[in-house]
Design a protein around this motif. Structure first.
Motif, short mmCIF file in Angstrom:
data_model
loop_
_atom_site.label_atom_id
_atom_site.label_comp_id
_atom_site.label_asym_id
_atom_site.label_seq_id
_atom_site.Cartn_x
_atom_site.Cartn_y
_atom_site.Cartn_z
N LYS A 164 4.96 9.60 29.08
CA LYS A 164 3.97 10.15 28.42
C LYS A 164 3.42 10.67 27.88
CE LYS A 164 -0.19 13.07 31.50
NZ LYS A 164 0.20 13.82 32.56
N PHE A 165 2.28 10.19 27.45
CA PHE A 165 1.95 10.58 25.11
C PHE A 165 0.82 10.95 25.53
CE2 PHE A 165 5.35 6.97 25.31
CZ PHE A 165 6.60 7.31 24.11
N THR A 166 0.29 11.92 24.55
CA THR A 166 -0.95 12.14 24.83
C THR A 166 -1.72 13.06 23.20
OG1 THR A 166 -0.91 13.40 27.00
CG2 THR A 166 -2.80 14.04 25.80
N GLU A 167 -2.61 12.03 22.54
CA GLU A 167 -2.75 12.47 21.56
C GLU A 167 -3.63 12.48 21.49
OE1 GLU A 167 -1.80 9.38 22.29
OE2 GLU A 167 0.24 9.16 22.15
N GLY A 168 -4.14 13.68 20.22
CA GLY A 168 -5.39 13.90 20.29
C GLY A 168 -5.90 14.04 18.79
N TYR A 169 -7.48 13.96 18.35
CA TYR A 169 -7.62 14.30 16.86
C TYR A 169 -9.50 14.77 16.87
CZ TYR A 169 -9.34 13.68 12.41
OH TYR A 169 -9.53 14.05 11.42
N THR A 170 -9.48 15.64 16.30
CA THR A 170 -11.06 15.81 16.11
C THR A 170 -11.11 16.54 14.46
OG1 THR A 170 -11.33 16.86 18.42
CG2 THR A 170 -12.91 17.83 16.59
N TYR A 171 -12.21 15.36 14.59
CA TYR A 171 -13.29 15.87 12.66
C TYR A 171 -13.98 16.87 12.78
CZ TYR A 171 -15.45 14.85 8.19
OH TYR A 171 -15.88 15.04 7.28
N PHE A 219 13.73 16.03 37.62
CA PHE A 219 13.94 16.90 35.81
C PHE A 219 12.61 15.55 35.25
CE2 PHE A 219 16.87 17.46 32.03
CZ PHE A 219 16.01 18.83 31.45
N ASN A 220 12.21 17.00 34.37
CA ASN A 220 11.34 16.72 33.15
C ASN A 220 10.84 17.33 31.69
OD1 ASN A 220 8.81 17.44 35.26
ND2 ASN A 220 8.17 17.20 33.42
N MET A 221 11.14 17.44 30.69
CA MET A 221 10.30 17.45 29.68
C MET A 221 9.43 16.95 28.83
SD MET A 221 14.68 18.66 28.54
CE MET A 221 13.95 19.50 27.32
N GLY A 222 8.85 18.02 28.22
CA GLY A 222 8.00 18.03 26.79
C GLY A 222 7.49 18.31 25.63
N ALA A 223 6.82 18.09 24.79
CA ALA A 223 6.61 18.33 23.42
C ALA A 223 5.46 18.61 23.45
CB ALA A 223 7.87 17.92 22.37
N THR A 224 5.00 19.67 22.29
CA THR A 224 3.83 20.02 21.98
C THR A 224 4.07 20.06 20.19
OG1 THR A 224 2.72 20.02 23.86
CG2 THR A 224 1.30 20.64 22.19
N TYR A 225 3.01 18.49 19.46
CA TYR A 225 3.09 19.06 18.55
C TYR A 225 1.53 18.99 18.13
CZ TYR A 225 1.99 18.67 13.01
OH TYR A 225 1.95 18.78 11.44
N THR A 226 0.68 20.70 17.63
CA THR A 226 -0.58 20.87 17.32
C THR A 226 -0.33 21.07 15.79
OG1 THR A 226 -0.64 22.02 19.41
CG2 THR A 226 -2.52 22.27 17.99
N MET A 245 -3.62 17.12 18.12
CA MET A 245 -2.75 17.24 19.21
C MET A 245 -2.39 16.12 19.44
SD MET A 245 -1.92 17.84 22.59
CE MET A 245 -2.98 17.14 23.73
N LEU A 246 -0.64 16.53 19.96
CA LEU A 246 0.08 14.94 19.76
C LEU A 246 1.34 15.72 21.01
CD1 LEU A 246 1.42 13.30 16.80
CD2 LEU A 246 -0.70 13.40 17.87
N ARG A 247 1.48 15.22 22.16
CA ARG A 247 1.65 16.05 22.70
C ARG A 247 3.45 14.31 24.12
NH1 ARG A 247 4.04 20.28 25.97
NH2 ARG A 247 4.72 18.68 28.12
N ALA A 248 4.82 14.43 24.26
CA ALA A 248 5.23 13.18 25.16
C ALA A 248 5.86 14.19 26.51
CB ALA A 248 6.11 13.03 23.85
N ASP A 249 6.16 13.52 26.68
CA ASP A 249 6.52 13.68 28.67
C ASP A 249 7.29 13.18 29.13
OD1 ASP A 249 5.26 16.63 29.27
OD2 ASP A 249 3.99 15.33 29.10
N TYR A 300 12.50 21.46 36.54
CA TYR A 300 13.03 20.92 37.62
C TYR A 300 12.56 21.97 38.66
CZ TYR A 300 18.17 20.06 39.45
OH TYR A 300 18.28 19.48 40.13
N LYS A 301 12.71 19.99 39.93
CA LYS A 301 12.18 20.52 41.37
C LYS A 301 13.69 20.43 41.70
CE LYS A 301 9.43 19.93 44.64
NZ LYS A 301 8.07 18.55 45.02
N VAL A 302 14.39 21.97 42.30
CA VAL A 302 15.48 22.00 42.65
C VAL A 302 15.56 21.11 44.25
CG1 VAL A 302 17.15 23.66 43.91
CG2 VAL A 302 16.00 24.30 41.96
N ASN A 303 14.18 21.89 45.25
CA ASN A 303 14.24 21.56 46.35
C ASN A 303 12.55 21.46 46.98
OD1 ASN A 303 13.70 23.43 47.26
ND2 ASN A 303 16.18 24.16 47.22
#
Length: 712
Positions: A565-572, A622-629, A611-615, A663-666
Motif C-alpha cells: 500500500k503506497f500513499t503520496e501527498g504533496y502541497t504547494y 505481520f506488516n511494516m511501514g515507513a514514512t518520509y516527510t 509526505m510519502l508512505r509505504a506499507d 504483529y497480530k499474535v492472535n
C-alpha cells in the motif's frame, strides 16, 4: 541540489502509481474507497464539491504518535508549530493569522481558543488512543462553521461519539521518552443500552533536560437506542496535565548546550510582606504548562417521518491552561451551547438534501493575576495591583445548505447569517482599563458544482465567501480619554474572504487520486499595530490595512498493489500581503512605518511539503511501514530588507523518516513498535526573529517505541 530531491522523488512516485495500475494483475488489486464517510451530516454534504480529509483510527494506531499535533504534522496541507507554540496552520495562513483562521471542534463542540495572548495553548486534549476519527476541511466550511473557517476546520471525534464498536482493550506503550497506558471497558448491556468507560495515562520526557509532560485522562458515557428512530448519546471526560518545558532558546545556547541546556535561575516575586516588601524565590526559567479540561456532551438523533432527520449536539466544557514561568497565571475558560441540525431529503429517490442549522453557544475566558506597583523607590515598598482580563463571546447563527443531484451533476448552495456579540472587561497595568461590547453581523455563502463523469471520477468547482471576526486581543484598541489610557472596542471590520477551489478525484487502476487547486483573497486583513496618536502617545490598534492572497495545490495518491500500500501527498503554498487602499492612505501619512512586504511568500509558510508512505503486509498477521516527510524552506521575515543569507532570514528545509511494525499474535493480542526520526535529524519547528538574536524551538529527536494491545 539536495534540497530539491523531493521533486524527482514525487515524480517517480506518480509514475510508479500509474505504472503499477497498468501492470498489476486484477486479482492482486484491492481498490481503496475514494472517500471515507464522515461522522457528521454537515461534513457529508460537502464531500462531492470540497476537499475533505478523513483520518481514521486505523491510520493513527501503532504509528508512535503522542498527540493530535503529531498526527496533523503528517497531513501535507497542515503545519504545526511553525507560526507559534501550539499553532495549527492550514493552507498557509502564516504568522499572526493561523491561530484565528481556524475552527477546532471536539465531538462537534467548539474548543478554539478565544484569545491567544498573553497565554497560548495547543489542542492536544485527547489521547491518541481515544481518537476515533479526525475530519479536516482545508480552507472552507464557512457556511457550516462560521468565523475562522476560511483557514480550515478540524473536528476531532472520540470513541465516545458513536460507540458503534465498543471493545474491552488494554494498551501499553514504552518509548525512549516515556510510557503510555490506556484502558477501555465497554459493554452492550442489552439491545438498547451501550456503556463505556476508560482511563489513559501519559508520562513523557520532552526535548530538554528536566522537561516533561504527564497527563491523566478519564472518560465515560452511554448510548441509549430509544427505538429504531431515536438515539441518545451522553459522554463526559476529564483531562489533567502537569508539564514543564522550555519555550524558545537562543541559537547560540542551543548550539553550545543542546539537549542538556538548563535555564538560568531568575528571581520570581510570590507576594508582599506586611511592610510591602517583595517576597521572592529563585527559580529556573522553565515554563509551566499545567492544564485541566472537563467536557460534557449529549447528542440526540431522531428520524422524523420518512424525509426529516434531526441531530442535536449539546455541550459544555470548562478548564484552564497555563503557559508561563510563574504559578499564578492561568487562563480559565468555558464553553456551552448547542448545534441543532435538521436534514431534509427530497426529490425522486430522495437524492436531494436540504440541511438547516442553528448554532447557539457562548465562550468565556478569564485571566487574573497580581502586579506589584512601586510605592517608594528608596524603601523598595510595593502595593498589590490586581489585573484582570475577561472575555465573553456569544455566537448565534442560522444556516442552510442545499445539495441537488441531477443525473451526473451535483450542485450546492449555502447561506449563513451569524451574529457575534463580544463583551470585554480588562484591567491592565499602569491604569490601562476598559469595558465595552461589540455587536457584529456577518454572512457566509457558497456555490459549487460537481460533474461525475463515471462511477468513481468527478471534477468540481466552488466559490465560498467566508469571514473571520476579531479574537479577544483584536477586539480592543488602546486610546486616550480625558488624559487616561483606555481600552475601547476596535473600529476594525471583520475580515472577508473570497475562496475558489477546483478539484479532481478518481480511481485509475490501483490508484486513488485527488488533485485540488485553491485561491483565497481578502482585501481587509486584520492586524495589530503600534500607533502614535496626535499627542505622540503609543497605542495598540487593530486595523484593516492589508490585502492578502493565498494559492496552492494539494495532491494525494494512494495505491493497493498486492501486499503493498503506497500513499503520496504533496502541497504547494504561496501567498503575499500588501497594502490595500486604506493602507496606502495611512502609509502616505506615516511613511516611516512602511513595510515593503516581500513577494517571495508569507512569513513562516513553507512552499513545499511532501509526505510519502509505504506499507507492506508480509501476511495477515505481520506488516511494516515507513514514512518520509519533507518540509521546505520558508521566510522568517516580512520585508526583503530584513532578509539575511546566513542569519535566520530563511529557515532551511528538513526531512524526516519514521518506520513502524505491527504483529497480530492472535485475535486478542497485538504488538507494535517503531522508530521516529530514524536518522536523528536536528531541525527546528519554530524560529522567532532574525539574525543572531533569534530564538528557536527544537524538533523531536530520534525516539524508539514499542507496545502491546490486548483485547478481552
Amino acid at each position: 541540489m539536495k534540497k530539491k530531491q523531493y521533486i524527482p522523488l514525487l515524480t517517480v512516485s506518480v509514475l510508479l502509481a500509474c505504472g503499477s495500475s497498468l501492470a498489476a494483475e486484477p486479482s492482486t488489486i484491492k481498490l481503496q474507497d475514494s472517500y471515507v464517510h464522515p461522522d457528521y451530516v454537515e461534513v457529508e454534504r460537502l464531500k462531492d464539491t470540497k476537499e475533505v480529509i478523513v483520518i481514521q483510527k486505523k491510520d493513527i494506531q501503532e504509528k508512535g504518535y503522542t498527540s493530535l499535533s503529531d498526527i496533523l504534522k503528517d497531513v501535507p496541507s497542515i503545519n504545526v508549530g511553525l507560526t507559534g507554540q501550539g499553532d495549527i496552520d492550514i493552507r498557509g495562513q502564516g504568522s499572526d493569522q493561523s491561530a484565528r483562521n481556524l475552527q477546532v471542534l471536539l465531538d462537534g463542540a467548539p474548543i478554539t481558543s478565544v484569545v491567544n495572548h498573553p497565554l497560548k495553548t495547543n489542542y492536544d486534549v485527547v489521547p491518541v488512543e481515544n481518537i476515533e476519527k479526525i475530519e479536516i476541511i482545508p480552507g472552507g466550511g464557512s457556511v457550516l462553521y462560521g468565523s475562522g473557517a476560511s483557514g480550515g476546520v478540524i473536528n476531532i471525534t472520540t470513541s465516545l461519539r458513536t460507540m458503534n464498536q465498543v471493545q474491552n482493550t488494554l494498551n501499553t506503550e514504552w518509548n525512549s521518552d516515556g510510557e503510555k497506558l490506556n484502558l477501555n471497558i465497554g459493554s452492550k448491556v442489552n439491545d438498547k443500552l451501550t456503556v463505556t468507560a476508560g482511563y489513559s495515562k501519559i508520562n513523557r520526557n520532552l526535548y530538554f533536560k528536566n522537561t516533561y509532560r504527564n497527563s491523566d485522562y478519564v472518560y465515560g458515557g452511554f448510548r441509549y437506542d430509544i427505538d429504531k428512530n431515536q438515539r441518545l448519546t451522553v459522554r463526559a471526560s476529564h483531562l489533567e496535565e502537569d508539564s514543564r518545558y522550555i519555550g524558545n532558546i537562543s541559537i547560540s545556547k542551543m548550539l553550545k548546550e543542546g539537549k542538556n541546556y538548563v535555564p538560568a535561575y531568575q528571581t520570581v516575586t510570590v507576594g508582599l510582606d506586611a511592610d510591602g516588601h517583595k517576597i521572592t524565590e529563585q527559580r529556573r526559567d522553565y515554563l509551566n504548562g499545567d492544564r485541566h479540561l472537563d467536557s460534557y456532551n449529549m447528542t440526540y438523533e431522531s428520524n422524523i417521518g420518512s424525509n426529516w432527520r434531526f441531530i442535536g449536539d449539546f455541550f459544555y466544557n470548562k478548564g484552564y491552561y497555563s503557559n508561563t514561568d510563574t504559578d499564578d497565571k492561568r487562563m480559565y475558560h468555558d464553553t456551552k451551547g448547542a448545534k441543532l441540525k435538521f436534514d431534509y431529503s427530497y426529490g425522486s429517490g430522495k437524492q436531494n438534501n436540504l440541511l438547516l442549522g442553528l448554532d447557539i453557544y457562548r465562550q468565556k475566558a478569564n485571566l487574573d493575576y497580581n502586579n506589584y506597583k512601586l510605592v517608594n523607590y528608596r524603601t523598595k515598598t510595593y502595593t498589590l495591583e490586581p489585573l484582570s482580563f475577561n472575555y465573553d463571546k456569544k455566537v448565534e447563527a442560522l444556516y442552510a445548505l442545499n445539495v441537488m443531484n441531477k443525473k451526473k451533476w451535483t450542485f450546492t448552495q449555502g447561506l449563513r447569517r451569524e451574529r457575534l456579540l463580544w463583551d470585554f472587561d480588562k484591567q491592565a497595568a499602569s491604569g490601562l482599563s476598559g469595558a465595552d461590547e461589540s455587536n457584529r453581523w456577518n454572512t457566509a455563502a457558497e456555490l459549487s458544482a460537481a460533474y461525475h463523469y463515471n462511477d468513481t471520477g468527478r471534477i468540481y468547482a466552488r466559490w465560498e465567501r467566508g469571514f473571520t471576526s476579531p479574537d479577544g486581543l483584536q477586539i480592543t484598541d488602546e486610546t486616550r480619554i480625558d488624559g487616561y489610557k483606555r481600552y475601547v472596542t476596535t473600529g476594525a471590520d471583520d475580515e472577508i474572504f473570497n475562496m475558489y477551489e477546483v478539484g479532481w478525484r478518481d480511481k485509475i487502476g490501483a490508484s486513488t487520486i485527488s488533485l485540488t487547486g485553491f485561491y483565497s483573497y481578502t482585501d481587509n486583513q486584520m492586524n495589530r499595530f503600534y500607533i502614535f496618536d496626535a499627542q505622540n502617545h503609543l497605542n495598540m490598534k487593530t486595523m484593516n490595512i492589508l490585502k492578502t492572497q493565498r494559492k496552492g495545490i494539494d495532491l494525494s495518491i494512494q495505491q493497493h498493489v498486492g501486499k503493498w500500500k503506497f500513499t503520496e501527498g504533496y502541497t504547494y503554498l504561496k501567498g503575499r500581503s500588501n497594502y490595500n487602499g486604506a493602507g496606502e492612505a495611512w502609509m502616505a501619512e506615516h511613511p516611516k512605518d512602511r513595510i515593503d512586504y516581500t513577494k517571495s511568500g508569507l512569513m513562516k509558510v513553507p512552499k513545499h511539503k511532501v509526505m510519502l508512505r509505504a506499507d507492506y503486509a508480509f501476511n495477515k498477521k505481520f506488516n511494516m511501514g515507513a514514512t518520509y516527510t519533507y518540509i521546505g524552506k520558508y521566510n522568517n521575515f516580512l520585508s526583503d530588507a530584513d532578509k539575511y543569507d546566513n542569519d535566520g532570514g530563511i529557515i532551511g528545509s528538513h526531512s524526516l523518516v519514521d518506520i513502524d511494525a505491527h504483529y497480530k499474535v492472535n485475535k486478542n493480542l497485538e504488538v507494535f513498535g517503531g522508530i521516529t526520526n530514524l536518522f536523528n535529524k536536528t531541525y527546528y519547528e519554530y524560529e522567532s526573529g532574525i539574525g543572531p538574536y533569534s530564538t528557536i524551538t527544537a524538533g523531536s529527536d530520534r525516539t524508539y517505541y514499542g507496545g502491546v494491545k490486548y483485547t478481552f
